[in-house]
Design a protein around this motif. Structure first.
Motif, PDB file in Angstrom:
ATOM      1  N   ILE A  41       2.316   2.751   3.008  1.00  0.00           N
ATOM      2  CA  ILE A  41       1.289   3.238   2.310  1.00  0.00           C
ATOM      3  C   ILE A  41      -0.004   2.944   1.648  1.00  0.00           C
ATOM      4  O   ILE A  41       1.449   2.478   0.608  1.00  0.00           O
ATOM      5  CB  ILE A  41       1.713   4.678   1.877  1.00  0.00           C
ATOM      6  CG1 ILE A  41       2.548   5.908   3.476  1.00  0.00           C
ATOM      7  CG2 ILE A  41       0.406   6.059   1.169  1.00  0.00           C
ATOM      8  CD1 ILE A  41       2.850   6.815   1.855  1.00  0.00           C
ATOM      9  N   GLY A  42      -1.607   2.474   1.514  1.00  0.00           N
ATOM     10  CA  GLY A  42      -1.709   1.509   0.882  1.00  0.00           C
ATOM     11  C   GLY A  42      -1.645   2.284  -0.536  1.00  0.00           C
ATOM     12  O   GLY A  42      -1.717   1.537  -1.344  1.00  0.00           O
ATOM     13  N   SER A  43      -2.587   3.022  -0.682  1.00  0.00           N
ATOM     14  CA  SER A  43      -2.920   3.592  -1.896  1.00  0.00           C
ATOM     15  C   SER A  43      -1.624   3.798  -2.770  1.00  0.00           C
ATOM     16  O   SER A  43      -1.905   4.407  -3.714  1.00  0.00           O
ATOM     17  CB  SER A  43      -2.905   5.329  -1.322  1.00  0.00           C
ATOM     18  OG  SER A  43      -1.874   6.651  -0.769  1.00  0.00           O
ATOM     19  N   ALA A  44      -0.365   3.834  -2.367  1.00  0.00           N
ATOM     20  CA  ALA A  44       0.791   3.568  -2.690  1.00  0.00           C
ATOM     21  C   ALA A  44       1.016   2.333  -3.502  1.00  0.00           C
ATOM     22  O   ALA A  44       2.407   2.394  -4.348  1.00  0.00           O
ATOM     23  CB  ALA A  44       2.275   4.756  -2.666  1.00  0.00           C
ATOM     24  N   GLY A  45       0.716   1.798  -2.910  1.00  0.00           N
ATOM     25  CA  GLY A  45       0.768  -0.300  -3.228  1.00  0.00           C
ATOM     26  C   GLY A  45       1.503  -0.468  -2.181  1.00  0.00           C
ATOM     27  O   GLY A  45       1.793  -1.951  -2.257  1.00  0.00           O
ATOM     28  N   TYR A  46       1.794   0.083  -1.333  1.00  0.00           N
ATOM     29  CA  TYR A  46       2.869  -0.911  -0.488  1.00  0.00           C
ATOM     30  C   TYR A  46       1.378  -1.843   1.081  1.00  0.00           C
ATOM     31  O   TYR A  46       0.977  -1.305   0.686  1.00  0.00           O
ATOM     32  CB  TYR A  46       3.695   0.107   0.999  1.00  0.00           C
ATOM     33  CG  TYR A  46       4.512   0.533  -0.196  1.00  0.00           C
ATOM     34  CD1 TYR A  46       5.798  -0.133  -0.577  1.00  0.00           C
ATOM     35  CD2 TYR A  46       4.411   1.470  -0.637  1.00  0.00           C
ATOM     36  CE1 TYR A  46       6.737   1.023  -1.198  1.00  0.00           C
ATOM     37  CE2 TYR A  46       5.514   2.154  -1.539  1.00  0.00           C
ATOM     38  CZ  TYR A  46       6.641   2.102  -2.051  1.00  0.00           C
ATOM     39  OH  TYR A  46       8.119   2.733  -2.401  1.00  0.00           O
ATOM     40  N   GLN A  47       2.654  -2.663   1.531  1.00  0.00           N
ATOM     41  CA  GLN A  47       2.014  -3.122   1.891  1.00  0.00           C
ATOM     42  C   GLN A  47       2.863  -4.295   3.041  1.00  0.00           C
ATOM     43  O   GLN A  47       3.943  -4.537   2.602  1.00  0.00           O
ATOM     44  CB  GLN A  47       1.047  -4.769   2.069  1.00  0.00           C
ATOM     45  CG  GLN A  47       1.966  -5.524   0.863  1.00  0.00           C
ATOM     46  CD  GLN A  47       0.967  -6.309   0.106  1.00  0.00           C
ATOM     47  OE1 GLN A  47      -0.087  -6.163   0.029  1.00  0.00           O
ATOM     48  NE2 GLN A  47       0.720  -8.038   0.574  1.00  0.00           N
ATOM     49  N   TRP A  48       2.537  -4.348   4.246  1.00  0.00           N
ATOM     50  CA  TRP A  48       3.753  -4.776   5.277  1.00  0.00           C
ATOM     51  C   TRP A  48       3.929  -6.718   5.018  1.00  0.00           C
ATOM     52  O   TRP A  48       3.570  -7.190   5.009  1.00  0.00           O
ATOM     53  CB  TRP A  48       2.842  -4.938   6.549  1.00  0.00           C
ATOM     54  CG  TRP A  48       4.311  -5.505   7.148  1.00  0.00           C
ATOM     55  CD1 TRP A  48       4.233  -6.510   8.180  1.00  0.00           C
ATOM     56  CD2 TRP A  48       5.202  -4.650   7.823  1.00  0.00           C
ATOM     57  NE1 TRP A  48       5.434  -6.500   8.864  1.00  0.00           N
ATOM     58  CE2 TRP A  48       6.023  -5.584   8.614  1.00  0.00           C
ATOM     59  CE3 TRP A  48       6.568  -3.417   7.617  1.00  0.00           C
ATOM     60  CZ2 TRP A  48       7.646  -5.434   9.781  1.00  0.00           C
ATOM     61  CZ3 TRP A  48       7.346  -3.354   7.795  1.00  0.00           C
ATOM     62  CH2 TRP A  48       7.925  -4.720   9.506  1.00  0.00           C
ATOM     63  N   CYS A  49       5.169  -7.002   4.421  1.00  0.00           N
ATOM     64  CA  CYS A  49       5.676  -8.000   4.214  1.00  0.00           C
ATOM     65  C   CYS A  49       6.144  -8.325   5.949  1.00  0.00           C
ATOM     66  O   CYS A  49       8.118  -8.168   6.263  1.00  0.00           O
ATOM     67  CB  CYS A  49       6.936  -8.290   3.352  1.00  0.00           C
ATOM     68  SG  CYS A  49       7.168  -9.886   2.751  1.00  0.00           S
ATOM     69  N   GLU A  50       6.485  -9.564   6.462  1.00  0.00           N
ATOM     70  CA  GLU A  50       6.496  -9.883   7.710  1.00  0.00           C
ATOM     71  C   GLU A  50       7.702 -10.674   7.445  1.00  0.00           C
ATOM     72  O   GLU A  50       8.570 -10.358   7.880  1.00  0.00           O
ATOM     73  CB  GLU A  50       5.444 -11.345   8.704  1.00  0.00           C
ATOM     74  CG  GLU A  50       6.031 -11.605   9.798  1.00  0.00           C
ATOM     75  CD  GLU A  50       6.429 -10.168  10.871  1.00  0.00           C
ATOM     76  OE1 GLU A  50       7.130 -10.218  11.969  1.00  0.00           O
ATOM     77  OE2 GLU A  50       5.287  -9.024  10.521  1.00  0.00           O
ATOM     78  N   HIS A  51       8.539 -10.818   6.546  1.00  0.00           N
ATOM     79  CA  HIS A  51       9.137 -11.913   6.051  1.00  0.00           C
ATOM     80  C   HIS A  51      10.677 -10.618   5.898  1.00  0.00           C
ATOM     81  O   HIS A  51      11.696 -11.027   6.703  1.00  0.00           O
ATOM     82  CB  HIS A  51       8.906 -12.717   4.789  1.00  0.00           C
ATOM     83  CG  HIS A  51      10.881 -13.961   4.079  1.00  0.00           C
ATOM     84  ND1 HIS A  51      10.904 -14.888   5.009  1.00  0.00           N
ATOM     85  CD2 HIS A  51      11.365 -13.416   3.790  1.00  0.00           C
ATOM     86  CE1 HIS A  51      11.524 -15.035   4.427  1.00  0.00           C
ATOM     87  NE2 HIS A  51      12.458 -14.007   3.887  1.00  0.00           N
TER      88      HIS A  51
END
Length: 87
Positions: A41-51
């Protein structure tokens, strides 16, 4: 006497009026409805981390991993795939 007759009649008339069904306005965005392909959820500040293979908040990840709290440091960390666990 007429007044006593009108009060119940008005009460029944108020109950009998049809209620409009609730409509969903598709133009109004739903809070938390902006999930990306990974479910972050981008609006909550989350982004995908491949690591880490999960949705992360960059500032929390920087603190937890001892990284500089910069976009470059977070992107570099998350761009490297995780190494598989040795058995």
């Amino acid at each position: 006497m007429k007044v006593l007759f009108l009060i119940p009649l008005l009460a029944l008339a108020a109950c009998a009026s049809p209620e409009k069904p609730a409509t969903h306005d598709t133009a109004t965005p739903v809070v938390g409805g902006d999930r990306d392909a990974h479910g972050c959820i981008g609006s909550a500040g989350y982004q995908w981390c491949e690591h880490s293979q999960r949705c992360e908040r960059p500032w929390e990840l920087a603190q937890a991993q001892g990284l500089a709290n910069t976009a470059e440091a977070i992107d570099a960390y998350c761009a490297t795939p995780a190494t598989p666990a040795r058995r």
